[in-house]
Design an enzyme around this catalytic site. Structure first.
Site, mmCIF file in Angstrom:
data_model
loop_
_atom_site.group_PDB
_atom_site.id
_atom_site.type_symbol
_atom_site.label_atom_id
_atom_site.label_comp_id
_atom_site.label_asym_id
_atom_site.label_seq_id
_atom_site.Cartn_x
_atom_site.Cartn_y
_atom_site.Cartn_z
ATOM 1 C CD GLU A 177 0.846 0.427 3.093
ATOM 2 O OE1 GLU A 177 0.696 1.396 2.849
ATOM 3 O OE2 GLU A 177 1.767 -0.199 3.456
ATOM 4 N N GLY A 319 6.046 -0.060 4.501
ATOM 5 C CA GLY A 319 5.076 -0.271 3.829
ATOM 6 C C GLY A 319 5.379 -0.768 2.329
ATOM 7 C CD GLU A 320 7.682 1.833 -0.945
ATOM 8 O OE1 GLU A 320 8.437 0.886 -1.668
ATOM 9 O OE2 GLU A 320 7.983 2.865 -0.779
ATOM 10 N N GLY A 321 4.432 -2.979 0.755
ATOM 11 C CA GLY A 321 4.402 -4.426 0.521
ATOM 12 C C GLY A 321 5.919 -4.953 0.596
#
Length: 354
Positions: A177, A319-321
């Site tokens: 995300e 974040g970002e995966g």
């Protein structure tokens, strides 16, 4: 809404015996053994007989990581170190290949997809999926973040994206995300679902000051009071406290389980989505593999409440995966030893029982 099949364990005795007969002490590969068991069980659901199962070789096929981006109206309340403009700037960075998630996916073998769920400034690129539910949510401490209709539309978007991946042969997905303010949304979701005070759920996010943490706590407390009547139902809870990207992640987890995929769960934001997905359909949990425990204050409590053990502990808070991406070698190792490691009989080694 999502027809998720219960995972049948008709081959569990064969899986356990195969793992136990490998040239190692019983249980010596720890969580990798549990991970192998879960992956093999998920991937073998369409195998019809014991003979076919014994000839079956489980593999990770076209593992794909989708980064969902959305902007949060609550960001204007001063709960983050950055303005909402940064969400769009980071999406541009994803498109150009410059973010950590790009590096990790390229290095480790994930296919990467970027999804605009509703960011303030759309990024004009054919490589960004347009699943926009709006430009930004309403501030969750003064309004419902979105409408019920937007939640269902986000679920439908997610279902279509996941179905396309499945048709291409993907059997393993992870979700990341991007959204300035989304740790505030996730903390509010956690507090509402677990009936906890805001201060136990709110953390420093990407690294805010103590003053901003206090502001985040106050904002979450306001949201919990304002929307208290909405929390009995997970859909209205999402509409009240969620983000456009969190809605899509929740729907994508449910849709992936419906397609029989393994779902790798990232950090704090994605775990909040997982809690909602499990509340909507508890069977989804059978398909979830929790990648890591992040450095966000509430994440360990989330994982403990779900009674799950993550694969990694790296103190990530990006974040970002990113944590989900980094777990891929462990998934590969799990299936690698299951498929290729010799048994005691194959190797002519005397069996070690402990």
């Amino acid at each position: 809404m999502f027809n998720i099949p219960r995972i049948a364990n008709q081959f569990s005795h064969i899986i356990a015996d195969k793992i136990n007969q490998k040239t190692k002490p019983l249980g010596a590969l720890g969580q990798l053994e549990q991970c192998a068991t879960q992956l093999v069980t998920i991937f073998s659901q369409k195998v019809s007989s014991e003979a076919a199962f014994k000839a079956f070789t489980p593999v990770l096929n076209k593992p794909t990581l989708l980064v969902f981006a959305g902007d949060h109206g609550v960001a204007a309340q001063g709960v983050s170190i950055a303005p909402s403009d940064v969400t769009s700037q980071m999406v541009t960075n994803f498109v150009s290949g410059g973010a950590a998630i790009n590096v990790f996916c390229q290095q480790l073998g994930w296919l990467l997809e970027v999804v605009d769920c509703g960011i303030l400034h759309p990024v004009a690129s054919p490589s960004v999926h347009n699943c926009r539910l709006g430009s930004i949510t309403q501030p969750l401490n003064t309004n419902m973040a979105m409408s019920i209709e937007q939640v269902y539309r986000g679920f439908d978007n997610a279902k279509q994206l996941v179905k396309q991946l499945s048709l291409k042969g993907c059997n393993t997905v992870a979700f990341g995300e991007m959204g300035i303010g989304n740790t505030t949304s996730a903390a509010a979701i956690m507090a509402a679902m677990l009936k906890l005070p805001a201060q136990q759920c709110v953390g420093k996010g990407t690294g805010v000051s103590d003053d901003i943490v206090e502001r985040k706590i106050a904002v979450v407390e306001q949201a919990l009071i304002l929307h208290k009547s909405q929390f009995a139902d997970p859909i209205t809870l999402l509409a009240a406290l969620g983000g456009f990207e969190i809605v899509h992640i929740t729907g994508a987890m449910l849709a992936a389980a419906e397609q029989g995929m393994a779902v790798v769960v990232d950090g704090f934001i994605c775990s909040a989505a997982a809690m909602i997905a499990i509340n909507i359909n508890p069977t989804v949990k059978e398909y979830l593999i929790f990648a890591h425990c992040s450095n966000e204050q509430g994440h360990r409590l989330m994982l403990d409440t779900l009674n799950v053990k993550p694969l990694l502990q790296l103190d990530l808070r990006l974040g970002e995966g990113s944590g989900a991406a980094l777990s891929l070698p462990l998934l590969q190792a799990s299936l690698g030893f299951y498929n290729k490691m010799a048994s005691f009989a194959d190797a002519g080694v005397e069996q070690v029982v402990s």
